[in-house]
Design a protein around this motif. Structure first.
Motif, PDB file in Angstrom:
ATOM      1  N   MET A  61       0.827  -1.212   0.000  1.00  0.00           N
ATOM      2  CA  MET A  61       0.000   0.000   0.000  1.00  0.00           C
ATOM      3  C   MET A  61       0.858   1.257   0.000  1.00  0.00           C
ATOM      4  N   TRP A  62       1.926   1.255   0.778  1.00  0.00           N
ATOM      5  CA  TRP A  62       2.795   2.417   0.845  1.00  0.00           C
ATOM      6  C   TRP A  62       3.470   2.686  -0.496  1.00  0.00           C
ATOM      7  N   LEU A  63       3.902   1.638  -1.184  1.00  0.00           N
ATOM      8  CA  LEU A  63       4.524   1.818  -2.496  1.00  0.00           C
ATOM      9  C   LEU A  63       3.523   2.373  -3.508  1.00  0.00           C
ATOM     10  N   LEU A  64       2.274   1.942  -3.402  1.00  0.00           N
ATOM     11  CA  LEU A  64       1.232   2.500  -4.278  1.00  0.00           C
ATOM     12  C   LEU A  64       1.012   3.981  -3.981  1.00  0.00           C
ATOM     13  N   VAL A  65       1.012   4.315  -2.687  1.00  0.00           N
ATOM     14  CA  VAL A  65       0.861   5.724  -2.287  1.00  0.00           C
ATOM     15  C   VAL A  65       2.031   6.542  -2.810  1.00  0.00           C
ATOM     16  N   LEU A  66       3.254   6.013  -2.673  1.00  0.00           N
ATOM     17  CA  LEU A  66       4.427   6.720  -3.181  1.00  0.00           C
ATOM     18  C   LEU A  66       4.353   6.927  -4.692  1.00  0.00           C
ATOM     19  N   LEU A  67       3.841   5.914  -5.397  1.00  0.00           N
ATOM     20  CA  LEU A  67       3.706   6.029  -6.846  1.00  0.00           C
ATOM     21  C   LEU A  67       2.762   7.169  -7.214  1.00  0.00           C
ATOM     22  N   THR A 107      -8.702  -3.093   1.891  1.00  0.00           N
ATOM     23  CA  THR A 107      -8.249  -2.045   2.802  1.00  0.00           C
ATOM     24  C   THR A 107      -8.219  -0.695   2.105  1.00  0.00           C
ATOM     25  N   ILE A 108      -7.718  -0.663   0.881  1.00  0.00           N
ATOM     26  CA  ILE A 108      -7.671   0.593   0.130  1.00  0.00           C
ATOM     27  C   ILE A 108      -9.078   1.102  -0.144  1.00  0.00           C
ATOM     28  N   LYS A 109      -9.944   0.208  -0.614  1.00  0.00           N
ATOM     29  CA  LYS A 109     -11.320   0.617  -0.898  1.00  0.00           C
ATOM     30  C   LYS A 109     -12.017   1.124   0.355  1.00  0.00           C
ATOM     31  N   ASN A 110     -11.879   0.380   1.445  1.00  0.00           N
ATOM     32  CA  ASN A 110     -12.542   0.752   2.686  1.00  0.00           C
ATOM     33  C   ASN A 110     -12.025   2.069   3.251  1.00  0.00           C
ATOM     34  N   SER A 111     -10.740   2.350   3.060  1.00  0.00           N
ATOM     35  CA  SER A 111     -10.181   3.586   3.591  1.00  0.00           C
ATOM     36  C   SER A 111     -10.823   4.806   2.939  1.00  0.00           C
ATOM     37  N   PHE A 112     -11.042   4.752   1.631  1.00  0.00           N
ATOM     38  CA  PHE A 112     -11.671   5.882   0.946  1.00  0.00           C
ATOM     39  C   PHE A 112     -13.161   5.968   1.273  1.00  0.00           C
ATOM     40  N   LEU A 113     -13.823   4.820   1.337  1.00  0.00           N
ATOM     41  CA  LEU A 113     -15.234   4.823   1.703  1.00  0.00           C
ATOM     42  C   LEU A 113     -15.441   5.382   3.106  1.00  0.00           C
ATOM     43  N   PHE A 144      -6.916   6.984   6.696  1.00  0.00           N
ATOM     44  CA  PHE A 144      -7.552   5.775   7.228  1.00  0.00           C
ATOM     45  C   PHE A 144      -6.836   4.484   6.827  1.00  0.00           C
ATOM     46  N   MET A 145      -6.007   4.536   5.807  1.00  0.00           N
ATOM     47  CA  MET A 145      -5.478   3.315   5.199  1.00  0.00           C
ATOM     48  C   MET A 145      -4.662   2.463   6.163  1.00  0.00           C
TER      49      MET A 145
END
Length: 255
Positions: free
Chosen positions: A75-81, A136-142, A121-122
């Motif tokens: 998840m962190w690498l996706l965020v960094l991207l 987890t990613i979907k739920n964090s935005f929701l 939230f992630m």
């Protein structure tokens, strides 16, 4: 006043725990790629601290760091991207000399704010619930959008050390020792209030049953709901690797 169970000693003990957690968080974030796992581990510990559960900061932190490393790092690498892409876009807008439409600038700011809201939230969700990365990613935005006032407060907490330093510059050494751990600790109070609503709903069985198989994974905590129904997950060695399976199914196999 100085009894081990006195309010003063409990307060000092909490401050000491936050200082230790702050140091662990900083050290484990130095490689950069490990930031996601370090933050998830920090939330895991502050959730326990807020709930006044017995905690061994160093041992508990590294256990949570290990348990969350794989998913939190992805998840962190996706965020960094995404941050990298946005940084390039902002650089082009500011320094290219091209006059971009106001709507493009507004869209960039909107995307940035939505990303920030989701990230808030992630990693707490990663620390609190057992879910695949995509859930987890979907739920964090929701959840960020569903609890917008709380999301704003969670973002505002980051300003606390800045405000303190602005009015009391002499507090810098203390802030270095406490800032990151204190931010995570303060945010945990707000996060647990939100999470508790969902946890109580699952415990009470008030979630509506899914009648359409195509909607089976559409709930805000769909995978966590599955874990709640199937029970505790345990690791077993199968087909040359460790996998997680419901403890109930394992017990049934052993009968």
């Amino acid at each position: 006043m100085f009894k081990l169970d006195s309010p003063l000693m409990n307060f000092l003990s909490k401050i000491a725990d936050i200082m230790i957690l702050n140091l662990l968080l900083i050290i484990c974030s130095i490689p950069v790629v490990t930031v996601g796992a370090a933050v998830s581990a920090a939330y895991y510990m502050t959730f326990k601290m807020v709930k006044n559960e017995e905690t061994y900061i160093v041992r508990g932190f590294f256990k949570a760091f290990k348990d969350n490393f794989k998913q939190a790092t992805v998840m962190w690498l996706l965020v960094l991207l995404v941050i990298g892409i946005l940084s390039v876009d902002y650089t082009i807008i500011v320094y290219s000399g091209i006059e971009f439409s106001r709507w493009i600038r507004l869209a960039m700011v909107t995307v940035t704010m939505i990303l920030l809201m989701g990230v808030v939230f992630m990693f707490p969700l990663q620390a609190r619930f057992i879910n695949p990365v995509r859930y987890t990613i979907k739920n964090s935005f929701l959840m960020a959008l569903s609890h917008l006032p709380t999301t704003v407060l969670l973002i505002a907490v980051y300003a606390v050390p800045v405000v303190v330093f602005y009015f009391v510059p002499q507090s810098l050494p203390i802030l270095i020792l406490l800032a990151f751990g204190l931010i995570v600790y303060l945010k945990s109070f707000l996060l647990l209030r939100v999470f508790r609503r969902y946890e109580e709903a699952f415990a009470a069985g008030t979630e509506a049953p899914v009648t359409d198989p195509s909607e089976a994974d559409s709930g805000i905590f769909a995978e966590s709901d599955r874990i709640e129904r199937e029970g505790k997950m345990v690791k077993v060695f199968r087909n040359g690797k460790f996998v997680e399976v419901p403890e109930k199914s394992l017990n049934n196999e052993n009968k």
